[in-house]
Design a protein around this motif. Structure first.
Motif, PDB file in Angstrom:
ATOM      1  N   GLU A  40       0.768  -1.306  -0.019  1.00  0.00           N
ATOM      2  CA  GLU A  40       0.107  -0.044   0.044  1.00  0.00           C
ATOM      3  C   GLU A  40       0.952   1.304  -0.087  1.00  0.00           C
ATOM      4  N   GLU A  41       2.089   1.197   0.646  1.00  0.00           N
ATOM      5  CA  GLU A  41       2.946   2.217   0.546  1.00  0.00           C
ATOM      6  C   GLU A  41       4.281   1.698   0.442  1.00  0.00           C
ATOM      7  N   ASN A 261      -7.539   4.840 -11.237  1.00  0.00           N
ATOM      8  CA  ASN A 261      -8.577   4.159 -11.109  1.00  0.00           C
ATOM      9  C   ASN A 261      -8.793   3.610  -9.853  1.00  0.00           C
ATOM     10  N   VAL A 262      -8.590   4.600  -8.776  1.00  0.00           N
ATOM     11  CA  VAL A 262      -8.972   3.892  -7.184  1.00  0.00           C
ATOM     12  C   VAL A 262      -9.864   5.002  -6.748  1.00  0.00           C
ATOM     13  N   ARG A 263     -10.493   4.687  -5.638  1.00  0.00           N
ATOM     14  CA  ARG A 263     -11.508   5.128  -5.102  1.00  0.00           C
ATOM     15  C   ARG A 263     -10.978   6.661  -4.605  1.00  0.00           C
ATOM     16  N   LYS A 264     -11.832   7.795  -4.347  1.00  0.00           N
ATOM     17  CA  LYS A 264     -11.240   9.009  -4.259  1.00  0.00           C
ATOM     18  C   LYS A 264     -10.724   8.941  -2.584  1.00  0.00           C
ATOM     19  N   GLY A 265      -9.525   9.560  -2.491  1.00  0.00           N
ATOM     20  CA  GLY A 265      -8.908   9.635  -1.414  1.00  0.00           C
ATOM     21  C   GLY A 265      -7.947   8.352  -1.126  1.00  0.00           C
ATOM     22  N   ALA A 266      -7.889   7.502  -2.147  1.00  0.00           N
ATOM     23  CA  ALA A 266      -7.171   6.263  -1.672  1.00  0.00           C
ATOM     24  C   ALA A 266      -5.649   6.277  -2.553  1.00  0.00           C
ATOM     25  N   SER A 267      -5.422   7.432  -3.191  1.00  0.00           N
ATOM     26  CA  SER A 267      -4.297   7.575  -4.096  1.00  0.00           C
ATOM     27  C   SER A 267      -2.842   7.379  -3.255  1.00  0.00           C
ATOM     28  N   GLN A 268      -1.811   6.822  -3.770  1.00  0.00           N
ATOM     29  CA  GLN A 268      -0.525   6.984  -3.077  1.00  0.00           C
ATOM     30  C   GLN A 268       0.449   7.374  -4.161  1.00  0.00           C
ATOM     31  N   LEU A 269       1.482   7.972  -3.699  1.00  0.00           N
ATOM     32  CA  LEU A 269       2.432   8.615  -4.525  1.00  0.00           C
ATOM     33  C   LEU A 269       3.990   8.538  -3.776  1.00  0.00           C
ATOM     34  N   ALA A 270       4.972   8.185  -4.572  1.00  0.00           N
ATOM     35  CA  ALA A 270       6.164   8.114  -3.828  1.00  0.00           C
ATOM     36  C   ALA A 270       7.217   8.566  -5.027  1.00  0.00           C
ATOM     37  N   MET A 271       8.433   8.717  -4.520  1.00  0.00           N
ATOM     38  CA  MET A 271       9.512   8.996  -5.540  1.00  0.00           C
ATOM     39  C   MET A 271      10.634   8.057  -5.646  1.00  0.00           C
ATOM     40  N   ASP A 272      11.407   7.822  -6.806  1.00  0.00           N
ATOM     41  CA  ASP A 272      12.539   6.960  -6.889  1.00  0.00           C
ATOM     42  C   ASP A 272      13.370   7.695  -7.879  1.00  0.00           C
ATOM     43  N   SER A 275      12.042   8.986 -11.106  1.00  0.00           N
ATOM     44  CA  SER A 275      10.904   8.652 -11.696  1.00  0.00           C
ATOM     45  C   SER A 275       9.947   8.893 -10.449  1.00  0.00           C
ATOM     46  N   VAL A 276       8.465   9.362 -10.794  1.00  0.00           N
ATOM     47  CA  VAL A 276       7.583   9.166  -9.882  1.00  0.00           C
ATOM     48  C   VAL A 276       6.575   7.552  -9.693  1.00  0.00           C
ATOM     49  N   LEU A 277       6.425   7.260  -8.539  1.00  0.00           N
ATOM     50  CA  LEU A 277       5.883   6.214  -8.338  1.00  0.00           C
ATOM     51  C   LEU A 277       4.290   6.233  -8.035  1.00  0.00           C
ATOM     52  N   LEU A 278       3.252   5.493  -8.737  1.00  0.00           N
ATOM     53  CA  LEU A 278       2.029   5.844  -8.311  1.00  0.00           C
ATOM     54  C   LEU A 278       1.302   4.532  -8.357  1.00  0.00           C
ATOM     55  N   ARG A 279       0.299   4.400  -7.309  1.00  0.00           N
ATOM     56  CA  ARG A 279      -0.186   2.956  -7.099  1.00  0.00           C
ATOM     57  C   ARG A 279      -1.859   3.383  -7.489  1.00  0.00           C
ATOM     58  N   GLY A 280      -2.116   2.537  -8.643  1.00  0.00           N
ATOM     59  CA  GLY A 280      -3.424   2.457  -9.184  1.00  0.00           C
ATOM     60  C   GLY A 280      -4.044   0.954  -8.787  1.00  0.00           C
ATOM     61  N   LYS A 281      -5.133   0.807  -9.487  1.00  0.00           N
ATOM     62  CA  LYS A 281      -5.939  -0.181  -9.338  1.00  0.00           C
ATOM     63  C   LYS A 281      -5.059  -1.552  -9.534  1.00  0.00           C
ATOM     64  N   ASN A 282      -4.173  -1.467 -10.484  1.00  0.00           N
ATOM     65  CA  ASN A 282      -3.291  -2.412 -10.937  1.00  0.00           C
ATOM     66  C   ASN A 282      -2.047  -2.590 -10.073  1.00  0.00           C
ATOM     67  N   GLY A 283      -1.942  -2.001  -9.072  1.00  0.00           N
ATOM     68  CA  GLY A 283      -0.385  -1.855  -8.560  1.00  0.00           C
ATOM     69  C   GLY A 283       0.259  -0.746  -8.743  1.00  0.00           C
ATOM     70  N   TRP A 284       1.250  -0.959  -8.404  1.00  0.00           N
ATOM     71  CA  TRP A 284       2.447   0.432  -8.731  1.00  0.00           C
ATOM     72  C   TRP A 284       2.953   0.494  -9.943  1.00  0.00           C
ATOM     73  N   GLN A 285       3.121   1.441 -10.499  1.00  0.00           N
ATOM     74  CA  GLN A 285       3.808   1.875 -11.512  1.00  0.00           C
ATOM     75  C   GLN A 285       4.810   3.096 -11.493  1.00  0.00           C
ATOM     76  N   ALA A 286       5.741   2.992 -12.322  1.00  0.00           N
ATOM     77  CA  ALA A 286       6.839   3.945 -12.275  1.00  0.00           C
ATOM     78  C   ALA A 286       6.806   4.880 -13.732  1.00  0.00           C
ATOM     79  N   ARG A 287       6.858   6.290 -13.652  1.00  0.00           N
ATOM     80  CA  ARG A 287       6.780   7.251 -14.658  1.00  0.00           C
ATOM     81  C   ARG A 287       7.847   7.962 -14.658  1.00  0.00           C
ATOM     82  N   PRO A 288       8.768   8.173 -15.874  1.00  0.00           N
ATOM     83  CA  PRO A 288      10.067   8.972 -15.945  1.00  0.00           C
ATOM     84  C   PRO A 288       9.210  10.232 -15.521  1.00  0.00           C
ATOM     85  N   LEU A 289      10.433  11.073 -14.738  1.00  0.00           N
ATOM     86  CA  LEU A 289       9.918  12.249 -14.354  1.00  0.00           C
ATOM     87  C   LEU A 289      11.043  13.226 -15.021  1.00  0.00           C
TER      88      LEU A 289
END
Length: 623
Positions: A40-41, A261-272, A275-289
């Motif tokens: 979750e985090e 695609n997560v319910r409102k208020g359930a978003s999670q965000l981290a940095m690596d 890259s920015v790390l985002l948690r959605g319905k299908n788990g964590w993903q990394a996007r180049p920043l």
């Protein structure tokens, strides 16, 4: 294949928009390692490992995805701070909401539980770590209803620093250590920035707001600190917003669609890293920043821990103002006089215990001179400005340090304010009294029998509001502070008047308001030596400069925490005083007494802090 003109325009426009909004690159999202997908985090660790928080607890993985250690616990709100190969992590135990600190030894691959914080007295929705300029670890706890607390930890100690009032419905917070900025995400409104340092009143800034006030759709969700800015998901977790902070302004960059695609208020965000790390319905993903912001830092100054503090004032609010030091034949019996602008004059011993209270009205500034030849005898006097009736009050101090009222003289000033005493080489004592309109009166104090008198010697004026001043008795010089302009000097001898000369203007070393000042000179020191100490109230620091031309600045310092003694730092200081007398122990080279505008650890009425001059000299490399 033929491409229509309209299609060409569409492709061209899309490419242009991609360039303009290319802060988060258009490269496809990359899934993180499979072992992170239940988290979750999470947080990236030095060496490529991971720290994750999931339904199994806190888990430590190495760079190859091998689980090294685990703490079985239901938990939430993970935050970390890295120090070499050791990491401090803090999370909340879900059932009790008790904050649990853990050290992560990356090299050994171990999680070590530390002494927990107390169970909060309110329901915690958000928590985050902060490492201050003293490298102390702080923890912010924020409740759903806006209740909030700041704690500090050192070794086994967990101490409440202060209580705060923050936005309700805050589900996320993070701190930018370099900028000393607390960022709070208010779910239904937006993101706010606060001062993370506990000293001072602090301030609040708008970072990003929901529509129609700003660009966030549905309010604010998870956030992460970027160098010189912040990344925040909107309330619907459909767009990632990047906001830069430059020149004191927050500026929104073009948003990037993420659709988690997560319910409102359930978003999670981290940095690596990049890259920015985002948690959605299908788990964590990394996007180049792609981010060009530069990390912000507050200019570093020496930080000195106080040795002791006085008992708090008996009045709340802006009460304590100015201290003065009285020396006894036995150094251990020295006394600190301090004014209370709502009550009168207080007297303290070297341990900070109150020994006397003289309820004589709204005193502002006070100063002391000893062994004064007046009327054929020697007396010790304290003089203070009285704001109820715009008078100058005199107090005698006997050999045991007992203070008694000795006289009250009208000044004719409309708004009396600061003062300081001058002891000429020829004998006697004189007082400089100022008014908020810039007027200075210089009085000679006399004594006939047991009756004191005050005779006006001269008057002069500065352009704007003054307060703090100090007389250099050895050189017959007066230093005075014009609050918004700087420190001036002029002759203290009424018979040898000269023009005002600027000593230290408001600028790089001195931040308005210019407040209390004092002169340090070693016992037996030459008249052409000594240091002038000035309170730079605007940034809660203190400037030390030579007390003689060319008035070279020797350095600046702040007063920070002394956690073992349970003493906080100082902020927004009004008055201060210093002595070079050997008062024993830590004060062998003298003592600096400083008014504290905001009492923390925990919150309370204002008081005065005692600082060892030896610590100042060591920190600034003084002789």
């Amino acid at each position: 294949m033929m491409i229509s003109t309209n299609m060409k325009k569409t492709v061209l426009c899309s490419a242009l928009l991609a360039c303009l909004s290319g802060i988060v690159q258009a490269a496809p999202a990359n899934a993180l390692p499979s072992f992170t997908q239940e988290a979750e985090e999470l947080a990236r660790l030095p060496g490529g490992g991971w720290l994750t928080l999931d339904k199994h607890g806190l888990r430590l993985f190495d760079a190859q995805g091998q689980e090294q250690d685990r703490i079985a616990v239901r938990a939430k709100q993970l935050d970390t701070r890295i120090d070499g190969n050791r990491v401090l992590a803090v999370f909340l135990e879900a059932d009790t909401q008790r904050p649990l600190p853990v050290t992560v030894d990356v090299q050994v691959g171990k999680l070590v539980m530390l002494t927990p914080f107390p169970v909060p007295t309110f329901s915690v929705e958000a928590s985050c770590l902060y490492r201050d300029a003293q490298q102390l670890a702080h923890l912010f706890l924020i409740g759903k209803d806006g209740q909030a607390e700041q704690w500090v930890m050192q070794g086994e100690q967990r101490q409440l620093v202060r209580k705060l009032v923050l936005p309700p419905h805050a589900k996320h917070c993070r701190v930018d250590d370099g900028a000393r900025r607390l960022l709070v995400s208010e779910a239904n409104m937006g993101v706010w920035a606060y001062d993370a340092d506990s000293e001072g009143m602090g301030k609040r800034e708008v970072v990003a707001l929901r529509k129609p006030y700003g660009q966030l759709d549905g309010g604010a969700g998870a956030l992460a600190v970027l160098p010189g800015g912040v990344a925040v998901l909107d309330g619907k977790a459909e767009k990632l917003h990047l906001v830069t902070h430059q020149g004191g302004q927050w500026t929104a960059q073009p948003a990037q669609a993420v659709a988690l695609n997560v319910r409102k208020g359930a978003s999670q965000l981290a940095m690596d890293a990049g890259s920015v790390l985002l948690r959605g319905k299908n788990g964590w993903q990394a996007r180049p920043l792609k981010w060009s912001g530069k990390a912000e830092t507050v200019p570093e100054v020496a930080i000195i821990a106080p040795q002791a503090q006085t008992a708090p004032m008996a009045r709340q609010g802006d009460a304590a103002d100015d201290p003065a030091i009285w020396l006894a034949s036995d150094p251990a019996n020295a006394r600190i006089l301090g004014t209370n602008k709502k009550q009168g004059l207080l007297v303290y011993d070297l341990q900070g215990k109150q020994t006397q209270l003289l309820e004589v009205g709204r005193l502002n500034n006070v100063d002391v001179r000893q062994h004064i030849q007046l009327g054929g005898s020697k007396v010790d006097l304290a003089v203070a400005t009285q704001r109820d009736d715009n008078s100058m009050m005199l107090f005698t101090i006997n050999a045991s340090g007992e203070v008694a009222e000795a006289g009250r003289f009208p000044t004719g000033l409309k708004s009396i304010y600061g003062m300081c005493l001058y002891q000429p080489a020829s004998g006697g004592v004189q007082a400089f009294i100022n008014d908020k309109d810039g007027t200075f009166h210089q009085y000679s104090i006399g004594l006939s029998g047991k009756q004191f008198s005050a005779t006006l010697l001269r008057s002069f004026k500065v352009a704007t509001q003054p307060e703090g001043c100090v007389a250099d008795d050895a050189n017959a010089r007066l230093f005075l502070g014009e609050e918004t302009r700087g420190v001036w000097t002029t002759s203290a001898d009424a018979a040898k008047q000269d023009t005002l000369t600027m000593v230290l203007p408001v600028g790089a070393n001195l931040t308005a308001d210019v407040e209390g000042m004092a002169i340090y000179r070693k016992p037996g020191g030459k008249a052409d030596s000594g240091y002038l100490i000035v309170s730079s109230q605007g940034d809660s620091s203190y400037v030390v400069l030579d007390a003689q031309a060319p008035y070279k600045v020797r350095g600046r310092f702040k007063v920070g925490f002394n956690l073992p003694a349970g003493i906080d730092g100082t902020s927004e200081t009004d008055g201060l005083d210093v002595t070079s007398a050997n008062l024993g122990g830590a004060y062998a080279q003298g003592m600096l007494v400083i008014q504290d505008g905001y009492k923390r650890l925990p919150d309370g009425p204002q008081n005065f802090k005692y600082v060892a001059w030896g610590d100042v000299a060591k920190a600034l490399g003084l002789e």
